[in-house]
Design a protein around this motif. Sequence first.
Motif, PDB file in Angstrom:
ATOM      1  N   ALA A  14      26.262  65.063 -99.298  1.00 50.33           N
ATOM      2  CA  ALA A  14      26.133  66.154 -98.345  1.00 50.33           C
ATOM      3  C   ALA A  14      24.846  66.020 -97.550  1.00 50.33           C
ATOM      4  CB  ALA A  14      26.175  67.490 -99.069  1.00 50.33           C
ATOM      5  N   SER A  15      24.925  66.385 -96.294  1.00 52.33           N
ATOM      6  CA  SER A  15      23.855  66.324 -95.300  1.00 52.33           C
ATOM      7  C   SER A  15      23.707  64.946 -94.655  1.00 52.33           C
ATOM      8  CB  SER A  15      22.506  66.787 -95.848  1.00 52.33           C
ATOM      9  OG  SER A  15      21.857  65.768 -96.578  1.00 52.33           O
ATOM     10  N   THR A  88      29.326  68.283 -94.891  1.00 54.06           N
ATOM     11  CA  THR A  88      29.450  69.194 -96.017  1.00 54.06           C
ATOM     12  C   THR A  88      30.770  68.922 -96.716  1.00 54.06           C
ATOM     13  OG1 THR A  88      30.592  70.974 -94.841  1.00 54.06           O
ATOM     14  CG2 THR A  88      28.189  70.913 -94.674  1.00 54.06           C
ATOM     15  N   ALA A  89      31.043  69.672 -97.783  1.00 58.18           N
ATOM     16  CA  ALA A  89      32.299  69.516 -98.498  1.00 58.18           C
ATOM     17  C   ALA A  89      33.504  69.757 -97.599  1.00 58.18           C
ATOM     18  CB  ALA A  89      32.339  70.467 -99.695  1.00 58.18           C
ATOM     19  N   VAL A 126      32.854  64.007 -99.667  1.00 61.98           N
ATOM     20  CA  VAL A 126      31.468  64.431 -99.539  1.00 61.98           C
ATOM     21  C   VAL A 126      31.044  65.026-100.873  1.00 61.98           C
ATOM     22  CG1 VAL A 126      29.841  65.921 -98.353  1.00 61.98           C
ATOM     23  CG2 VAL A 126      31.695  64.831 -97.082  1.00 61.98           C
ATOM     24  N   SER A 128      28.150  66.703-103.522  1.00 57.40           N
ATOM     25  CA  SER A 128      27.015  67.621-103.479  1.00 57.40           C
ATOM     26  C   SER A 128      25.902  67.186-104.405  1.00 57.40           C
ATOM     27  CB  SER A 128      27.471  69.037-103.820  1.00 57.40           C
ATOM     28  OG  SER A 128      28.038  69.071-105.112  1.00 57.40           O
TER      29      SER A 128
END
Length: 128
Positions: A14-15, A88-89, A126, A128
């Motif tokens: 993520a990001s 993101t997810a 994605v 986290s």
Amino acid sequence: QVRLQESGPGLVPASQTVSLTCTVSGDSITTLAGYWSWIRQPPGEGQEWMGAIDWRGKTYYRTALKDRITISRDTSKNQFSLQLSSVTAADTGVYFCAGDWSGSSDQYYPSLNEMDVWGLGTPVTVSS
């Protein structure tokens, strides 16, 4: 026969940025009136057009993704690529590339049923 092949599966934190490449065989991505798109399908949802690059190199993006998406091409390799930043997810899904020669629009914003040829898709997750 025109064939499109996406890059292999990806696991992206993520990001960070999703980077995919579509390799086209059987036709040149510079052929007149060709539009080359990226499309994605989140789990349990429908397919969503993301953006495209045309035979001239002009790009077109879905409005909601415009600030995060870049589509480019390498004509020497007959490839076009996707970069989607700040993921993101919600960006998890299967990503497809596709070609369209049926359009006639200066401002390209297609329906999925316009697409003439598709790749098989590649999963992107994605984490986290």
